[in-house]
Write a protein that holds these residues in place. Structure first.
Motif, PDB file in Angstrom:
ATOM      1  N   ALA A  63      44.998 -31.944  33.016  1.00  0.00           N
ATOM      2  CA  ALA A  63      44.079 -31.436  34.046  1.00  0.00           C
ATOM      3  C   ALA A  63      42.762 -31.006  33.410  1.00  0.00           C
ATOM      4  CB  ALA A  63      44.721 -30.263  34.780  1.00  0.00           C
ATOM      5  N   TYR A  64      42.848 -30.374  32.253  1.00  0.00           N
ATOM      6  CA  TYR A  64      41.642 -29.936  31.555  1.00  0.00           C
ATOM      7  C   TYR A  64      40.774 -31.132  31.158  1.00  0.00           C
ATOM      8  CZ  TYR A  64      38.626 -28.142  27.861  1.00  0.00           C
ATOM      9  OH  TYR A  64      37.530 -27.841  27.092  1.00  0.00           O
ATOM     10  N   ARG A  65      41.401 -32.185  30.636  1.00  0.00           N
ATOM     11  CA  ARG A  65      40.632 -33.366  30.210  1.00  0.00           C
ATOM     12  C   ARG A  65      39.851 -33.972  31.371  1.00  0.00           C
ATOM     13  NH1 ARG A  65      45.412 -36.008  26.519  1.00  0.00           N
ATOM     14  NH2 ARG A  65      44.921 -34.920  24.568  1.00  0.00           N
ATOM     15  N   LYS A  66      40.499 -34.065  32.521  1.00  0.00           N
ATOM     16  CA  LYS A  66      39.809 -34.622  33.690  1.00  0.00           C
ATOM     17  C   LYS A  66      38.628 -33.734  34.088  1.00  0.00           C
ATOM     18  CE  LYS A  66      43.898 -36.981  35.539  1.00  0.00           C
ATOM     19  NZ  LYS A  66      44.902 -37.016  36.628  1.00  0.00           N
ATOM     20  N   LEU A  67      38.876 -32.437  34.067  1.00  0.00           N
ATOM     21  CA  LEU A  67      37.812 -31.499  34.414  1.00  0.00           C
ATOM     22  C   LEU A  67      36.677 -31.586  33.395  1.00  0.00           C
ATOM     23  CD1 LEU A  67      37.193 -29.286  36.492  1.00  0.00           C
ATOM     24  CD2 LEU A  67      38.338 -27.651  34.991  1.00  0.00           C
ATOM     25  N   ARG A  68      37.033 -31.654  32.136  1.00  0.00           N
ATOM     26  CA  ARG A  68      36.019 -31.756  31.081  1.00  0.00           C
ATOM     27  C   ARG A  68      35.211 -33.044  31.214  1.00  0.00           C
ATOM     28  NH1 ARG A  68      35.118 -29.234  26.169  1.00  0.00           N
ATOM     29  NH2 ARG A  68      33.852 -30.488  24.733  1.00  0.00           N
ATOM     30  N   ASN A  69      35.892 -34.141  31.543  1.00  0.00           N
ATOM     31  CA  ASN A  69      35.181 -35.410  31.693  1.00  0.00           C
ATOM     32  C   ASN A  69      34.202 -35.366  32.868  1.00  0.00           C
ATOM     33  OD1 ASN A  69      36.228 -36.710  29.479  1.00  0.00           O
ATOM     34  ND2 ASN A  69      37.955 -37.600  30.587  1.00  0.00           N
ATOM     35  N   THR A  70      34.570 -34.663  33.928  1.00  0.00           N
ATOM     36  CA  THR A  70      33.644 -34.495  35.056  1.00  0.00           C
ATOM     37  C   THR A  70      32.405 -33.736  34.599  1.00  0.00           C
ATOM     38  OG1 THR A  70      35.450 -34.487  36.672  1.00  0.00           O
ATOM     39  CG2 THR A  70      33.373 -33.496  37.366  1.00  0.00           C
TER      40      THR A  70
ATOM     41  N   SER B  40      46.292 -26.245  20.960  1.00  0.00           N
ATOM     42  CA  SER B  40      45.563 -26.761  22.128  1.00  0.00           C
ATOM     43  C   SER B  40      44.317 -25.964  22.489  1.00  0.00           C
ATOM     44  CB  SER B  40      46.497 -26.793  23.347  1.00  0.00           C
ATOM     45  OG  SER B  40      47.678 -27.516  23.063  1.00  0.00           O
ATOM     46  N   GLY B  41      44.301 -24.670  22.186  1.00  0.00           N
ATOM     47  CA  GLY B  41      43.149 -23.852  22.523  1.00  0.00           C
ATOM     48  C   GLY B  41      43.453 -22.807  23.582  1.00  0.00           C
ATOM     49  N   ALA B  42      42.674 -21.731  23.557  1.00  0.00           N
ATOM     50  CA  ALA B  42      42.880 -20.640  24.513  1.00  0.00           C
ATOM     51  C   ALA B  42      42.582 -21.079  25.939  1.00  0.00           C
ATOM     52  CB  ALA B  42      42.002 -19.446  24.138  1.00  0.00           C
ATOM     53  N   ASP B  43      41.592 -21.945  26.123  1.00  0.00           N
ATOM     54  CA  ASP B  43      41.252 -22.370  27.488  1.00  0.00           C
ATOM     55  C   ASP B  43      42.395 -23.123  28.147  1.00  0.00           C
ATOM     56  OD1 ASP B  43      38.839 -21.140  27.734  1.00  0.00           O
ATOM     57  OD2 ASP B  43      37.614 -22.945  27.631  1.00  0.00           O
ATOM     58  N   ILE B  44      43.219 -23.798  27.364  1.00  0.00           N
ATOM     59  CA  ILE B  44      44.398 -24.469  27.935  1.00  0.00           C
ATOM     60  C   ILE B  44      45.395 -23.427  28.410  1.00  0.00           C
ATOM     61  CG2 ILE B  44      46.338 -26.017  27.459  1.00  0.00           C
ATOM     62  CD1 ILE B  44      43.558 -27.373  27.568  1.00  0.00           C
ATOM     63  N   LEU B  45      45.588 -22.394  27.601  1.00  0.00           N
ATOM     64  CA  LEU B  45      46.488 -21.306  28.008  1.00  0.00           C
ATOM     65  C   LEU B  45      45.949 -20.602  29.239  1.00  0.00           C
ATOM     66  CD1 LEU B  45      49.103 -19.908  27.088  1.00  0.00           C
ATOM     67  CD2 LEU B  45      47.698 -18.337  25.746  1.00  0.00           C
ATOM     68  N   ARG B  46      44.659 -20.379  29.269  1.00  0.00           N
ATOM     69  CA  ARG B  46      44.034 -19.725  30.421  1.00  0.00           C
ATOM     70  C   ARG B  46      44.148 -20.603  31.664  1.00  0.00           C
ATOM     71  NH1 ARG B  46      40.037 -15.444  28.692  1.00  0.00           N
ATOM     72  NH2 ARG B  46      39.222 -15.643  30.808  1.00  0.00           N
ATOM     73  N   LEU B  47      43.991 -21.905  31.498  1.00  0.00           N
ATOM     74  CA  LEU B  47      44.108 -22.804  32.647  1.00  0.00           C
ATOM     75  C   LEU B  47      45.530 -22.791  33.188  1.00  0.00           C
ATOM     76  CD1 LEU B  47      42.333 -24.699  34.332  1.00  0.00           C
ATOM     77  CD2 LEU B  47      43.140 -26.595  32.909  1.00  0.00           C
ATOM     78  N   TRP B  48      46.513 -22.695  32.276  1.00  0.00           N
ATOM     79  CA  TRP B  48      47.906 -22.572  32.736  1.00  0.00           C
ATOM     80  C   TRP B  48      48.077 -21.315  33.589  1.00  0.00           C
ATOM     81  CZ3 TRP B  48      50.978 -18.428  30.749  1.00  0.00           C
ATOM     82  CH2 TRP B  48      52.237 -18.353  31.326  1.00  0.00           C
ATOM     83  N   VAL B  49      47.521 -20.193  33.138  1.00  0.00           N
ATOM     84  CA  VAL B  49      47.619 -18.950  33.913  1.00  0.00           C
ATOM     85  C   VAL B  49      46.987 -19.142  35.289  1.00  0.00           C
ATOM     86  CG1 VAL B  49      46.930 -16.523  34.038  1.00  0.00           C
ATOM     87  CG2 VAL B  49      47.673 -17.494  31.853  1.00  0.00           C
TER      88      VAL B  49
ATOM     89  N   ILE C  11      41.744 -21.150  43.735  1.00  0.00           N
ATOM     90  CA  ILE C  11      40.427 -21.534  43.218  1.00  0.00           C
ATOM     91  C   ILE C  11      40.565 -22.686  42.239  1.00  0.00           C
ATOM     92  CG2 ILE C  11      38.405 -20.754  41.934  1.00  0.00           C
ATOM     93  CD1 ILE C  11      39.116 -17.886  42.811  1.00  0.00           C
ATOM     94  N   ALA C  12      41.450 -22.538  41.270  1.00  0.00           N
ATOM     95  CA  ALA C  12      41.599 -23.552  40.219  1.00  0.00           C
ATOM     96  C   ALA C  12      41.976 -24.897  40.806  1.00  0.00           C
ATOM     97  CB  ALA C  12      42.647 -23.097  39.203  1.00  0.00           C
ATOM     98  N   ARG C  13      42.967 -24.908  41.691  1.00  0.00           N
ATOM     99  CA  ARG C  13      43.402 -26.177  42.278  1.00  0.00           C
ATOM    100  C   ARG C  13      42.280 -26.794  43.110  1.00  0.00           C
ATOM    101  NH1 ARG C  13      45.951 -28.416  39.234  1.00  0.00           N
ATOM    102  NH2 ARG C  13      45.673 -30.078  40.744  1.00  0.00           N
ATOM    103  N   SER C  14      41.572 -25.981  43.854  1.00  0.00           N
ATOM    104  CA  SER C  14      40.490 -26.501  44.700  1.00  0.00           C
ATOM    105  C   SER C  14      39.373 -27.094  43.859  1.00  0.00           C
ATOM    106  CB  SER C  14      39.938 -25.391  45.602  1.00  0.00           C
ATOM    107  OG  SER C  14      40.934 -24.925  46.496  1.00  0.00           O
ATOM    108  N   LEU C  15      38.986 -26.412  42.775  1.00  0.00           N
ATOM    109  CA  LEU C  15      37.898 -26.918  41.940  1.00  0.00           C
ATOM    110  C   LEU C  15      38.322 -28.149  41.154  1.00  0.00           C
ATOM    111  CD1 LEU C  15      36.237 -23.640  40.592  1.00  0.00           C
ATOM    112  CD2 LEU C  15      35.660 -25.003  42.616  1.00  0.00           C
ATOM    113  N   ILE C  16      39.563 -28.169  40.682  1.00  0.00           N
ATOM    114  CA  ILE C  16      40.052 -29.356  39.961  1.00  0.00           C
ATOM    115  C   ILE C  16      40.131 -30.553  40.906  1.00  0.00           C
ATOM    116  CG2 ILE C  16      42.086 -30.344  38.817  1.00  0.00           C
ATOM    117  CD1 ILE C  16      42.554 -27.543  37.580  1.00  0.00           C
TER     118      ILE C  16
END
Length: 964
Positions: A684-691, A653-662, A742-747
């Protein structure tokens, strides 16, 4: 002329999103390329050069052991650290991350010994510095592996110049810290019961053990009363223990004056061995019946026994016939409870800390009574009984594999033979195990080197009081960490520094037979210089004692100590050769971050070492994270097949997915990870990426034009207001290490306020308006700011994606990670406007709800086919709509707003009182360009298929030479 039946394609005249930023991220393939680019371009050096002169922010890295591939705990830990250092770097600090490794001690030594055993080789036959060389090479190999794995996670730091505890300079500094402690009189040789690993043949500290449930033998033992009241002599005091093998080490019995005791007589017995009718025994009153049940007897209380009577009692050892012919006194002890057992605690000062403390507290009084206070050495380093345990030659407490030996059974048999076993049984309880070998440890009395916790240090303080004072001055995240560390410092015994191993920094002192330490600055200087140039191997080289004593002292009188230092002392000293010695860092660190187990580990040892030598903690803040469990809440285990490795997640999946989980976890607590949770973060990452992708596509048409704040439409001002609010939240969140907030607010902002609202509302303007349209230009300017803020705010969290997005928009930029969080003007904050738009969106939600039903019932295909009538009885809501293009806000072709209650059959939402909606179809023709249905389609003869707005836009485009 265009045929009347043929509709012209106007898509080429629209400002549709255009971007090469792909919807499918391809992170597993793209991230390694990006990491390689950072390394090739020297991003770390660029960051340092860019930050020169700024205030330093330093997170000091707690060193992992260099003995294997990284696991999910490492990934969690390093990602959190990376997010902290990146976030401070992007907020105006010089935030330098220097990775480190712990290289000494058993984890590595154990691996080399395993290799020897496989080859049938004996470690003791290998020259010590040859063995140490192999340990050093092994550690370096894993440092190289782990460095690559950490970099693959997106961790940015000085991997070309990390710190390691085995570096010559580090070993010299660690030795120097020990010598400071020795010179100040805090180091001493003592004989105390310590945790001992028979398997590893070394002393262990509390930080090196973990507790596992075991089933143990448990016995109740009768001690004959030889001195005391007339009616007590000849009777028995009964103790209870879960370690029968420690009975040969018994020297006293502890009781408590806080609760009542009684003298009991056995009335009946149905046992094969043990007490018989007529025997008289003393118990704590609360525990007598429970003990009687274990021995299958009934008891009758004869009378109470006072604390004064108990203090006057002396017993014989239950194995006196085997040579244990010494008196066993009763001692009043605070550690005694009446929760379990008999109310009497078998006291073997060589096998337990509380036993030792009780014995030593009474030592002077006992000597005055003619009772020797000598503590026996009943068990050797291999777990065998010594000559201090007569009658048990050859018996062993534990074997080399950590299995129970025959000591328990032999002691129990001897007690039965002496008619002094009251009862026996089995009990399950938590017991300490070495966290390296995973085998049980024992408590045994051995000569070791200690650091005093309570010795006065010349300024009215002790190491304990200094450490407790430093805890009060430290910020803890979460706050509960403060009480946890405080509780450990308050109750911990003196620090056991010595280990009976080979790989580590030696306790580089000379001592005489009495344990007095040689204090000579010249000798110390020679030692430290040798370590600096040759490493700690110099201590073990042939002729080392003569070299360092240099003929000034007799090497026969002053013996060279061969023990090595507890590795926690090594890691606890890292602040000296990193924070103090590196000009790119500073002392104390702003923050230490590790797992919650490090309250008894690195946080603890760093605090004690620094307070012992400097009087202060080496950190200003301590942040702790929990442990990663499997998805079902169970501990990850290879045998259960529920482990998740960072390598697998990155590959799939990629490191950014692991980082997003953290970022999305409550990392302060234990967190969970598995396929479902990973998929949730992928979504969640896909939605953020699409934005981000939509913004990039839209900004392909951006000319970089700024629009004065005063000229912005309200909706754009609302978005800037939200950015201002988020700017505060993001900065405060990073300061508080609250990444989930932060993550939840930005997503949520990206999904709910941007994709599902602002972008949706403005798509018509952005795609269809004329180049000169103020609204379109304003929207582009605001989207540019949204992009810059979101991507930089997210950069510490998902650095690969942020870099890809940033360079997609700004191909001439070096890296997003060299940027700062954008400055947000104070004028953007507009609570009154936000309150007004909250009302507008409430009304919009009712319209949206009504149109959803129309779509579901297939009465309309898209919202542009609708022209609802909106009844607003609430005057404050009605006022908010005044002057708004509410049709654009609702994404309909028209809207009628009426200030009344509306008909009964109109659509309503319970949560929005005073609003009703009548769905109506839009009247007019469908614009071939914008698809809005309006009455003015065809009003412009040059462009008969489009609305007047679109015709004007087409004419403007045509004037610019664009084919329409």
């Amino acid at each position: 002329m265009t045929d009347a039946t043929e509709k012209k394609d106007y898509s080429a005249t629209l400002y549709l999103p255009q971007t090469e930023f792909p919807m499918r991220a391809g992170l597993p393939q793209k991230e390694p390329q990006m990491a390689a680019r950072w390394q090739e371009m020297g991003l770390y050096k660029k960051l340092r050069d860019d930050a020169k002169g700024r205030e330093k922010f330093v997170l000091h890295d707690g060193p992992p052991y260099a003995n294997g591939n990284i696991h999910i705990g490492h990934a969690l830990n390093k990602i959190l650290k990376d997010v902290i250092t990146r976030s401070f770097q992007m907020r105006g600090f010089d935030s330098n991350y220097v990775p480190g490794w712990d290289c000494h001690g058993l984890p590595i030594e154990w691996k080399i010994e395993e290799k020897y055993r496989e080859k049938g080789k004996n470690k003791d036959e290998v020259e010590i510095n040859e063995f140490r060389r192999e340990c050093r090479e092994f550690a370096q190999g894993w440092i190289d592996v782990q460095s690559a794995e950490f970099r693959r996670l997106g961790i940015e730091g000085d991997f070309d110049h990390p710190y390691t505890t085995m570096a010559y300079h580090a070993e010299s500094r660690i030795a120097g810290e020990l010598l400071k402690i020795a010179k100040s009189g805090q180091l001493y040789r003592g004989s105390k019961p310590i945790m001992w690993s028979v398997v590893e043949r070394t002393a262990l500290a509390e930080a090196e053990v973990e507790y596992h449930e075991v089933e143990s033998d448990t016995i109740w033992v009768k001690f004959p009363v030889t001195e005391g009241g007339d009616d007590l002599k000849g009777n028995f005091v009964v103790i209870w223990t879960t370690t029968p093998w420690t009975i040969p080490g018994n020297r006293a019995i502890s009781f408590s004056s806080r609760f009542p005791y009684g003298l009991y007589e056995v009335e009946s017995a149905t046992n094969d061995f043990g007490p018989q009718p007529g025997e008289k025994l003393i118990f704590a009153t609360r525990l007598a019946d429970e003990a009687a049940a274990k021995a299958k007897v009934t008891l009758k209380l004869l009378r109470d026994v006072t604390p004064e009577e108990l203090s006057a009692i002396t017993c014989a050892h239950p194995l006196a016939a085997l040579g244990y012919d010494f008196p066993v006194p009763l001692l009043d002890g605070d550690h005694v409870t009446d929760d379990a057992g008999t109310g009497f605690v078998h006291t073997a000062p060589g096998h337990g800390r509380e036993d030792f403390d009780a014995w030593m507290a009474a030592a002077r009084e006992l000597e005055a009574r003619g009772i020797s206070s000598r503590i026996p050495f009943t068990v050797d380093d291999a777990g065998f009984y010594t000559s201090d345990a007569p009658g048990f030659d050859g018996a062993r407490v534990m074997d080399d594999n950590g299995k129970k030996g025959d000591a328990n059974n032999r002691v129990i048999k001897a007690l039965i033979d002496a008619n002094n076993l009251f009862a026996r049984g089995r009990i399950k309880h938590d017991y300490p195990h070495s966290w390296r070998s995973k085998k049980p440890v024992i408590f045994r009395n051995t000569p070791q080197w200690f650091v005093y916790m309570d010795k006065e240090l010349g300024d009215g303080s002790t190491l304990r009081s200094r450490a407790l004072g430093a805890i009060d001055e430290t910020r803890f995240v979460p706050a509960s960490g403060q009480n946890r560390l405080r509780g450990m410092i308050e109750t911990r015994p003196d620090w056991v520094l010595s280990r009976q191993r080979a790989w580590g920094v030696p306790i580089c002192v000379f001592a005489d037979e009495a344990g007095n330490i040689l204090r000579d600055d010249e000798v110390d200087a020679r030692i430290l210089e040798a370590f600096e140039n040759e490493g700690a191997d110099a201590w073990f080289a042939e002729g080392a004692a003569e070299r360092f004593l240099a003929g000034k002292y007799d090497a026969v009188q002053w013996k060279q100590v061969r023990d090595i230092l507890d590795v926690w002392f090594d890691s606890g000293s890292t602040h000296t050769f990193t924070l103090e010695d590196r000009p790119d860092l500073k002392w104390p660190a702003d923050v230490y971050l590790e797992g919650s187990d490090q309250h008894r580990g690195w946080f603890h040892s760093s605090l004690l070492e620094s307070c012992a030598t400097r009087g202060h903690a080496p950190y200003k803040a301590v942040v702790t994270h929990g442990f990663t469990m499997a998805e079902d809440g169970r501990k990850m285990s290879k045998s259960l097949g529920n482990t998740v490795t960072p390598q697998d997640v990155m590959k799939e999946s990629g490191a950014d997915i692991l980082r997003l989980w953290v970022m999305n976890t409550d990392y302060w607590e234990d967190q969970r990870l598995g396929k479902t949770i990973i998929q949730t973060n992928i979504d969640a990452y896909r939605k953020l990426r699409n934005t981000i992708r939509w913004m990039l596509g839209t900004l392909a048409h951006d000319k970089g034009e700024e629009v004065a704040y005063a000229d912005l439409p309200e909706l754009e001002k609302l978005m800037l207001h939200r950015l201002a609010e988020l700017d505060t939240l993001v900065r405060e969140g990073y300061d508080a290490f609250d990444f989930k907030k932060i993550a939840r607010s930005l997503i949520d902002f990206s999904n709910v306020e941007l994709s599902a609202f602002y972008f949706d509302v403005r798509k018509d303007t952005l795609y269809c308006d004329a180049p000169s349209s103020l609204k379109r230009r304003a929207s582009l300017a605001v989207i540019r700011k949204l992009f810059e803020c979101l991507v930089t705010w997210l950069a510490p969290m998902i650095p690969f994606t942020a870099e890809e997005a940033w360079l997609s928009l700004k191909p001439d930029a070096v890296s997003v990670h060299l940027e700062q969080f954008p400055a947000v003007p104070a004028e953007w904050l507009n609570p009154a406007l936000a309150e007004k738009w909250e009302k507008i969106r409430k009304v919009r939600s009712v319209v949206t709800g009504a149109l959803e039903i129309e779509r579901r019932e297939k009465r309309i295909g898209s919202s542009l086919e609708a022209a609802p009538v909106v009844h607003v009885a609430d005057k404050t809501l009605l006022a908010a709509l005044e002057g708004q293009d509410f049709a654009e806000i609702c994404i309909t072709s028209a809207v009628s707003v009426v200030g009344d209650d509306g008909p009964a059959e109109a659509f309503r939402l319970n949560e929005v009182a005073g609003v009703a909606v009548e769905p109506k179809l839009a009247e007019g023709k469908k614009c071939a360009r914008s698809w809005r249905i309006t009455a003015d389609v065809g009003s412009d003869p040059e462009f008969p298929e489009v609305s007047a707005r679109d015709a004007a836009a087409l004419r403007e485009l045509k004037a610019l030479g664009i084919t329409v």
